[in-house]
Scaffold this motif. Structure first.
Motif, mmCIF file in Angstrom:
data_model
loop_
_atom_site.group_PDB
_atom_site.id
_atom_site.type_symbol
_atom_site.label_atom_id
_atom_site.label_comp_id
_atom_site.label_asym_id
_atom_site.label_seq_id
_atom_site.Cartn_x
_atom_site.Cartn_y
_atom_site.Cartn_z
ATOM 1 N N GLY A 1 1.015 -36.230 33.897
ATOM 2 C CA GLY A 1 1.860 -35.416 33.037
ATOM 3 C C GLY A 1 1.089 -34.529 32.080
ATOM 4 N N ILE A 2 -0.158 -34.856 31.831
ATOM 5 C CA ILE A 2 -0.981 -34.022 30.954
ATOM 6 C C ILE A 2 -1.108 -32.610 31.530
ATOM 7 N N ALA A 3 -1.001 -32.468 32.846
ATOM 8 C CA ALA A 3 -1.109 -31.156 33.491
ATOM 9 C C ALA A 3 0.111 -30.274 33.217
ATOM 10 N N LEU A 4 1.180 -30.859 32.700
ATOM 11 C CA LEU A 4 2.384 -30.096 32.369
ATOM 12 C C LEU A 4 2.267 -29.404 31.022
ATOM 13 N N LEU A 5 1.272 -29.786 30.243
ATOM 14 C CA LEU A 5 1.242 -29.417 28.834
ATOM 15 C C LEU A 5 0.184 -28.371 28.504
ATOM 16 N N GLU A 6 0.508 -27.542 27.505
ATOM 17 C CA GLU A 6 -0.454 -26.586 26.950
ATOM 18 C C GLU A 6 -1.134 -27.149 25.716
ATOM 19 N N ARG A 7 -0.382 -27.940 24.940
ATOM 20 C CA ARG A 7 -0.900 -28.367 23.640
ATOM 21 C C ARG A 7 -0.142 -29.591 23.152
ATOM 22 N N ILE A 8 -0.863 -30.469 22.423
ATOM 23 C CA ILE A 8 -0.259 -31.627 21.747
ATOM 24 C C ILE A 8 -0.752 -31.617 20.314
ATOM 25 N N ASP A 9 0.162 -31.680 19.360
ATOM 26 C CA ASP A 9 -0.194 -31.754 17.940
ATOM 27 C C ASP A 9 0.421 -33.012 17.337
ATOM 28 N N ASN A 10 -0.443 -33.904 16.828
ATOM 29 C CA ASN A 10 0.071 -35.103 16.153
ATOM 30 C C ASN A 10 -0.986 -35.744 15.276
ATOM 31 N N ASP A 11 -0.555 -36.732 14.499
ATOM 32 C CA ASP A 11 -1.491 -37.439 13.623
ATOM 33 C C ASP A 11 -1.582 -38.926 13.975
ATOM 34 N N ASP A 12 -1.019 -39.315 15.115
ATOM 35 C CA ASP A 12 -1.054 -40.713 15.551
ATOM 36 C C ASP A 12 -1.126 -40.681 17.079
ATOM 37 N N PRO A 13 -2.345 -40.678 17.649
ATOM 38 C CA PRO A 13 -2.563 -40.330 19.053
ATOM 39 C C PRO A 13 -1.738 -41.092 20.094
ATOM 40 N N THR A 14 -1.355 -42.328 19.816
ATOM 41 C CA THR A 14 -0.604 -43.083 20.828
ATOM 42 C C THR A 14 0.907 -42.909 20.702
ATOM 43 N N ALA A 15 1.350 -42.156 19.716
ATOM 44 C CA ALA A 15 2.793 -41.983 19.503
ATOM 45 C C ALA A 15 3.475 -41.367 20.719
ATOM 46 N N LEU A 16 2.814 -40.444 21.386
ATOM 47 C CA LEU A 16 3.423 -39.779 22.527
ATOM 48 C C LEU A 16 3.648 -40.757 23.686
ATOM 49 N N ILE A 17 2.828 -41.780 23.781
ATOM 50 C CA ILE A 17 2.974 -42.771 24.851
ATOM 51 C C ILE A 17 4.106 -43.751 24.527
ATOM 52 N N GLY A 18 4.464 -43.886 23.249
ATOM 53 C CA GLY A 18 5.625 -44.716 22.931
ATOM 54 C C GLY A 18 5.480 -45.682 21.775
ATOM 55 N N LEU A 19 4.269 -45.824 21.223
ATOM 56 C CA LEU A 19 4.089 -46.712 20.072
ATOM 57 C C LEU A 19 2.976 -46.140 19.191
ATOM 58 N N PRO A 20 3.317 -45.615 18.013
ATOM 59 C CA PRO A 20 2.289 -45.042 17.133
ATOM 60 C C PRO A 20 1.444 -46.151 16.495
ATOM 61 N N LEU A 21 0.270 -46.395 17.041
ATOM 62 C CA LEU A 21 -0.526 -47.554 16.625
ATOM 63 C C LEU A 21 -1.060 -47.455 15.203
ATOM 64 N N ILE A 22 -1.345 -46.257 14.711
ATOM 65 C CA ILE A 22 -1.805 -46.146 13.323
ATOM 66 C C ILE A 22 -0.712 -46.665 12.394
ATOM 67 N N ARG A 23 0.503 -46.192 12.600
ATOM 68 C CA ARG A 23 1.626 -46.639 11.777
ATOM 69 C C ARG A 23 1.948 -48.113 12.030
ATOM 70 N N THR A 24 1.834 -48.546 13.279
ATOM 71 C CA THR A 24 2.095 -49.952 13.602
ATOM 72 C C THR A 24 1.126 -50.861 12.856
ATOM 73 N N CYS A 25 -0.156 -50.510 12.856
ATOM 74 C CA CYS A 25 -1.153 -51.300 12.115
ATOM 75 C C CYS A 25 -0.792 -51.384 10.636
ATOM 76 N N GLN A 26 -0.431 -50.259 10.049
ATOM 77 C CA GLN A 26 -0.086 -50.249 8.630
ATOM 78 C C GLN A 26 1.105 -51.157 8.353
ATOM 79 N N LEU A 27 2.113 -51.106 9.208
ATOM 80 C CA LEU A 27 3.319 -51.890 8.980
ATOM 81 C C LEU A 27 3.101 -53.386 9.188
ATOM 82 N N ILE A 28 2.404 -53.769 10.256
ATOM 83 C CA ILE A 28 2.224 -55.210 10.467
ATOM 84 C C ILE A 28 1.286 -55.805 9.419
#
Length: 197
Positions: free
Chosen positions: A162-189
């Motif tokens: 699916g990466i071949a479908l995309l021109e650009r991704i902008d975010n501050d939590d790299p795993t969020a697009l896959i379904g679980l924002p791990l930076i935020r998850t770490c902070q919360l747990i």
């Protein structure tokens, strides 16, 4: 004086993608399916849907496991305020990708952490802006036949072809697009009392 044993950690999701992401933290956890109706409410915006469902999933599982720290998550693809969910089949996936081609879609990925025993309940939202290429119908068909992403919001798996479908991704939590924002998850747990490191 002995310290208390760590609280159990539960992922309120049967998503293989979320399970694989949470495994990166190297913490013991179990998986329990949540029983939540995921139908959007009238007038609900995509960010509101994602946040409400993430919290509802965590609370649903926490009811049966009140001493555990429970993680719930939900993702909604947002095209100019229109919620695009999981397509479920090939025909709907074609229609989603045709609608998204050449456009920017915001993937609203919410994570909620709940512990009933301590009263802890917090939700965070990660917003990932994804610019889709101007895909041809043939490219869309080839992608769908290769990857069959019918269980993914927006019909695309960026961690695969699916990466071949995309021109650009902008975010501050790299795993969020896959379904679980791990930076935020770490902070919360960690705020809920589970030490990641």
């Amino acid at each position: 004086m002995s310290s208390l044993p760590p609280r159990p950690l539960i992922l309120a999701s049967t998503s293989v993608y979320r399970r694989q992401l949470l495994e990166r933290l190297r913490l013991p956890f179990s998986v329990v399916a949540s029983q939540v109706d995921e139908t959007p409410l009238p007038g609900e915006t995509p960010p509101d849907i994602a946040c409400r469902l993430a919290l509802a999933k965590a609370r649903s599982v926490a009811q049966a496991h009140p001493t555990a720290v429970v993680i719930g998550s939900d993702q909604v693809a947002d095209l100019a305020g229109q919620a695009l969910g999981k397509p479920g089949n090939h025909v709907r996936a074609i229609a989603q990708l045709q609608t998204m081609r050449g456009n920017t879609v915001v993937f609203q990925t919410a994570v909620a952490v709940v512990c009933l025993e301590t009263g802890f309940a917090q939700t965070e939202l990660a917003q990932v802006k994804v610019r889709f290429r101007a895909l041809t119908d043939a490219q869309i068909e080839a992608y769908l036949l290769a990857e069959t992403p019918y269980d993914c919001a927006g019909s695309a798996k960026s961690e695969g072809l699916g990466i071949a479908l995309l021109e650009r991704i902008d975010n501050d939590d790299p795993t969020a697009l896959i379904g679980l924002p791990l930076i935020r998850t770490c902070q919360l747990i960690q705020a809920a009392g589970i030490q990641v490191l």
